[in-house]
Design an enzyme around this catalytic site. Structure first.
Site, PDB file in Angstrom:
ATOM      1  N   ARG A   1      47.617  83.260  -8.154  1.00 53.42           N
ATOM      2  CA  ARG A   1      48.363  83.040  -9.399  1.00 53.42           C
ATOM      3  C   ARG A   1      47.483  83.385 -10.589  1.00 53.42           C
ATOM      4  O   ARG A   1      46.265  83.533 -10.466  1.00 53.42           O
ATOM      5  CB  ARG A   1      48.841  81.571  -9.503  1.00 53.42           C
ATOM      6  CG  ARG A   1      47.707  80.590  -9.586  1.00 53.42           C
ATOM      7  CD  ARG A   1      48.147  79.213 -10.040  1.00 53.42           C
ATOM      8  NE  ARG A   1      47.055  78.241  -9.865  1.00 53.42           N
ATOM      9  CZ  ARG A   1      46.008  78.116 -10.659  1.00 53.42           C
ATOM     10  NH1 ARG A   1      45.852  78.910 -11.694  1.00 53.42           N
ATOM     11  NH2 ARG A   1      45.080  77.194 -10.418  1.00 53.42           N
TER      12      ARG A   1
ATOM     13  N   GLN B   1      43.182  79.762 -14.509  1.00 56.81           N
ATOM     14  CA  GLN B   1      41.902  79.243 -14.046  1.00 56.81           C
ATOM     15  C   GLN B   1      42.120  78.126 -13.033  1.00 56.81           C
ATOM     16  O   GLN B   1      43.106  78.127 -12.312  1.00 56.81           O
ATOM     17  CB  GLN B   1      41.117  78.733 -15.263  1.00 56.81           C
ATOM     18  CG  GLN B   1      40.646  79.826 -16.201  1.00 56.81           C
ATOM     19  CD  GLN B   1      39.293  80.391 -15.780  1.00 56.81           C
ATOM     20  OE1 GLN B   1      38.657  79.924 -14.849  1.00 56.81           O
ATOM     21  NE2 GLN B   1      38.848  81.419 -16.503  1.00 56.81           N
TER      22      GLN B   1
ATOM     23  N   TYR C   1      44.091  70.963 -10.959  1.00 57.59           N
ATOM     24  CA  TYR C   1      44.101  69.952  -9.902  1.00 57.59           C
ATOM     25  C   TYR C   1      45.540  69.568  -9.588  1.00 57.59           C
ATOM     26  O   TYR C   1      46.365  69.429 -10.496  1.00 57.59           O
ATOM     27  CB  TYR C   1      43.323  68.707 -10.364  1.00 57.59           C
ATOM     28  CG  TYR C   1      43.494  67.510  -9.451  1.00 57.59           C
ATOM     29  CD1 TYR C   1      42.889  67.473  -8.188  1.00 57.59           C
ATOM     30  CD2 TYR C   1      44.258  66.409  -9.846  1.00 57.59           C
ATOM     31  CE1 TYR C   1      43.064  66.382  -7.350  1.00 57.59           C
ATOM     32  CE2 TYR C   1      44.428  65.310  -9.020  1.00 57.59           C
ATOM     33  CZ  TYR C   1      43.829  65.305  -7.763  1.00 57.59           C
ATOM     34  OH  TYR C   1      44.006  64.233  -6.930  1.00 57.59           O
ATOM     35  N   HIS C   2      45.843  69.436  -8.308  1.00 56.06           N
ATOM     36  CA  HIS C   2      47.128  68.871  -7.875  1.00 56.06           C
ATOM     37  C   HIS C   2      46.841  67.622  -7.062  1.00 56.06           C
ATOM     38  O   HIS C   2      45.882  67.606  -6.278  1.00 56.06           O
ATOM     39  CB  HIS C   2      47.907  69.855  -6.998  1.00 56.06           C
ATOM     40  CG  HIS C   2      48.304  71.115  -7.703  1.00 56.06           C
ATOM     41  ND1 HIS C   2      49.042  71.115  -8.866  1.00 56.06           N
ATOM     42  CD2 HIS C   2      48.072  72.414  -7.408  1.00 56.06           C
ATOM     43  CE1 HIS C   2      49.249  72.372  -9.253  1.00 56.06           C
ATOM     44  NE2 HIS C   2      48.656  73.180  -8.389  1.00 56.06           N
TER      45      HIS C   2
ATOM     46  N   ALA D   1      50.791  71.926 -16.479  1.00 51.88           N
ATOM     47  CA  ALA D   1      50.037  73.183 -16.305  1.00 51.88           C
ATOM     48  C   ALA D   1      50.933  74.223 -15.646  1.00 51.88           C
ATOM     49  O   ALA D   1      51.765  73.897 -14.797  1.00 51.88           O
ATOM     50  CB  ALA D   1      48.800  72.938 -15.449  1.00 51.88           C
TER      51      ALA D   1
ATOM     52  N   GLY E   1      54.151  78.209 -10.008  1.00 44.53           N
ATOM     53  CA  GLY E   1      55.063  77.566 -10.950  1.00 44.53           C
ATOM     54  C   GLY E   1      54.405  76.616 -11.914  1.00 44.53           C
ATOM     55  O   GLY E   1      53.432  76.974 -12.586  1.00 44.53           O
ATOM     56  N   VAL E   2      54.925  75.376 -11.976  1.00 45.05           N
ATOM     57  CA  VAL E   2      54.502  74.432 -13.014  1.00 45.05           C
ATOM     58  C   VAL E   2      54.288  73.053 -12.399  1.00 45.05           C
ATOM     59  O   VAL E   2      54.963  72.672 -11.447  1.00 45.05           O
ATOM     60  CB  VAL E   2      55.554  74.382 -14.159  1.00 45.05           C
ATOM     61  CG1 VAL E   2      56.887  73.827 -13.679  1.00 45.05           C
ATOM     62  CG2 VAL E   2      55.036  73.603 -15.363  1.00 45.05           C
TER      63      VAL E   2
ATOM     64  N   CYS F   1      41.916  74.411 -16.580  1.00 44.53           N
ATOM     65  CA  CYS F   1      42.387  75.701 -17.077  1.00 44.53           C
ATOM     66  C   CYS F   1      41.283  76.465 -17.815  1.00 44.53           C
ATOM     67  O   CYS F   1      41.553  77.330 -18.645  1.00 44.53           O
ATOM     68  CB  CYS F   1      43.617  75.526 -17.967  1.00 44.53           C
ATOM     69  SG  CYS F   1      44.906  74.589 -17.138  1.00 44.53           S
TER      70      CYS F   1
END
Length: 234
Positions: A68, A71, A74-75, A167, A180-181, A198
């Site tokens: 993607r 930068q 975190y998820h 993000a 995606g977002v 980012c």
């Protein structure tokens, strides 16, 4: 034709990323558009522009390189992640408009919870005022069509007093979108302090709970899904 909603629940990042790629590769002009909504176990993902120096101290959280834009981010649990898998050619709008529509869906989701989100020129994603999350006052550093020379177009983004709440990172392949977002709802925000989110050192990350909104993951997921289905429609 409405984008079909596919709730995935909590899923690991890597198989989901692989599934997005497979779905996109196998698409035909007839493939219906879908919106995947999920939550990930703790993971750092690094975009194509990613530089390793922005990952300060990952500890035991895995770091996964992806294709993607953008930068490192975190998820983790307590974050709603939305993956629109859309044929832009069929939808009839271009990438810039697609990003604008995703951001608009996030902004309207925040409005639902009494929060005013903001865009910052040159820094994709959605931000909130830390001192007054409901304030409608416009940011000086918002994107502007013609700023009359007041803000140099290439000045670095100014995050003073702001926290990032959503993000965005996308990929478009043969006019079809994936990635995606991510909207922060009620998370452990500590892992964000181990990276430059980012690519911005010191950028503060917030979630709905930090700014005083008590919403469940499911509530936020439902609202964001509905807004994305509305704003991404052809």
């Amino acid at each position: 034709m409405e984008i079909a909603l596919h709730p995935l629940g909590r899923v690991d990042y890597l198989p989901t990323y692989a599934a997005m790629q497979e779905f996109t590769t196998a698409r035909t002009p007839m493939t219906p558009d879908v919106l995947w909504i999920c939550e990930h176990s703790a993971v750092y993902t690094q975009g194509l522009a990613g530089q390793s120096e922005h990952i300060l101290n990952p500890g035991d959280i895995p770091v996964i390189a992806t294709n993607r834009g953008g930068q490192v981010t975190y998820h983790g649990p307590g974050q709603v992640v939305a993956y629109p898998l859309i044929d832009l050619q069929r939808a009839g709008y271009f990438v810039k408009e697609y990003v604008y529509r995703i951001e608009q869906a996030v902004l309207q989701t925040l409005v639902h919870f009494g929060v005013t989100g903001h865009r910052v020129a040159g820094a994709p994603g959605i931000y909130v005022r830390l001192d007054d999350p409901g304030s409608h006052a416009l940011l000086a550093q918002r994107p502007q069509k013609n700023n009359g020379g007041q803000i140099p177009i290439h000045s670095p983004p100014d995050f003073q007093g702001l926290g990032k709440i959503a993000a965005l990172g996308i990929k478009v392949s043969r006019h079809c979108t994936y990635h995606g977002v991510a909207l922060n709802v009620a998370m452990d925000l500590e892992p964000f302090s181990r990276i430059n989110p980012c690519g911005y050192a010191g950028l503060q990350t917030v979630d709905l709970s930090t700014i005083g909104v008590s919403a469940s993951w499911q509530e936020a997921a439902d609202v964001l899904s509905q807004k994305l289905q509305t704003y991404l429609a052809p």
